[in-house]
Design an enzyme around this catalytic site. Sequence first.
Site, PDB file in Angstrom:
ATOM      1  N   SER A   1       0.671  -1.643   0.048  1.00 60.48           N
ATOM      2  CA  SER A   1      -0.260  -0.148  -0.157  1.00 60.48           C
ATOM      3  C   SER A   1       0.905   1.006  -0.044  1.00 60.48           C
ATOM      4  O   SER A   1       1.466   1.831  -1.382  1.00 60.48           O
ATOM      5  CB  SER A   1      -1.190  -0.141   0.844  1.00 60.48           C
ATOM      6  OG  SER A   1      -1.650   0.794   0.587  1.00 60.48           O
TER       7      SER A   1
ATOM      8  N   LYS B   1     -20.002  17.945   8.044  1.00 64.45           N
ATOM      9  CA  LYS B   1     -19.132  18.147   8.717  1.00 64.45           C
ATOM     10  C   LYS B   1     -18.441  17.243   9.796  1.00 64.45           C
ATOM     11  O   LYS B   1     -17.278  16.607  10.065  1.00 64.45           O
ATOM     12  CB  LYS B   1     -19.141  19.623   9.660  1.00 64.45           C
ATOM     13  CG  LYS B   1     -18.237  19.705  10.891  1.00 64.45           C
ATOM     14  CD  LYS B   1     -16.905  20.382  10.076  1.00 64.45           C
ATOM     15  CE  LYS B   1     -15.756  20.493  10.703  1.00 64.45           C
ATOM     16  NZ  LYS B   1     -14.248  20.384  10.571  1.00 64.45           N
TER      17      LYS B   1
END
Length: 339
Positions: A153, A205
């Site tokens: 990764s 948010k």
Amino acid sequence: MADSARILQTLVVLAGLAVAVGIGWVLFVFVPDGNLARLLGVVFAVLAGVLGARAASGLAASAFADYDVAEVAVEGPITRDGGGGRLPTTPGGTPADDIVDQIEAADDDEAARALVLKLNTPGGEVVPSDDIRIAAERFDGPTVAYATDTCASGGYWIASGCDEIYAREGSVVGSIGVIGSRINAAGMADKLGLEYERLAAGEYKDAGTSLKEMTDDEREYLQGLIDGYYEEFVDRVTDGRQLSDEQVRDTEARVYLGEDALSIGLVDELGTKREVKDRLADRLDEDEIEVRAFEPEKNVMERLRGGSQAVAYALGAGVANALAGEDGSRVDGFEFELR
């Protein structure tokens, strides 16, 4: 080359020591009068000699370097501060900024004609991984990624920016993908009588906050961020490895052992560190090369902290792994990881 460089370094240090002691003797012993003054003079002369030897040592190391290849290690989870995560799931790695500093120091060192990135990492945060990759790309000379145990990764994100990638037959390589994770504690909160009260400005948010159920719009929004990181990852690999977009996507974030990674083009060659050195010697047109490890200086407290993290991992991995993963880029309670 290395033996002759060491001899020259030793001669320069001895010369510096002799000159510094001579100057110190004249200034602090020969000139002053009185026994006490002479005694102090001897002390100062010795100190001058030590300082002179240190200065000469630095000059000798710069002028007569006994190495030609720099090695920088990327080990453990890749994070900005080197921590292993919010909980002690794994021992911490080297801070990404420190790794970048060491690569830049090697680039500034005229003796370092090539760079080896030794990678043993499961991945980690997106931007710190990219910072390391960019620093390696800017190195003025051949760059080689050498995968030891694991280069997955974020580690492969870095490696794909190097000129060549080496791995061992038993190395685990790949995992070209991005994962997002959150702890859904809404059900537990209900059982405990806890209620999430939203105070926020902006519709998304608090997307991913663990104490409330995720809406379809929030899931789509967060998946879009993950897809964006994935597209960037694919672009990095296709550019760096000369692989097609289809070849990279067909890996489907799988990891591969060395032989399989070689067969699909994720690595260039399999070999030991000795064979990496031999290949670099050929590229640098040298019979043999010497490698110097560039490492950040650690004080006593940092070394002790590293040891305590390893102990915490051994004692707490079981419960911690059930609760949290590696740190990634985060949106409130939602984590993005290259692993």
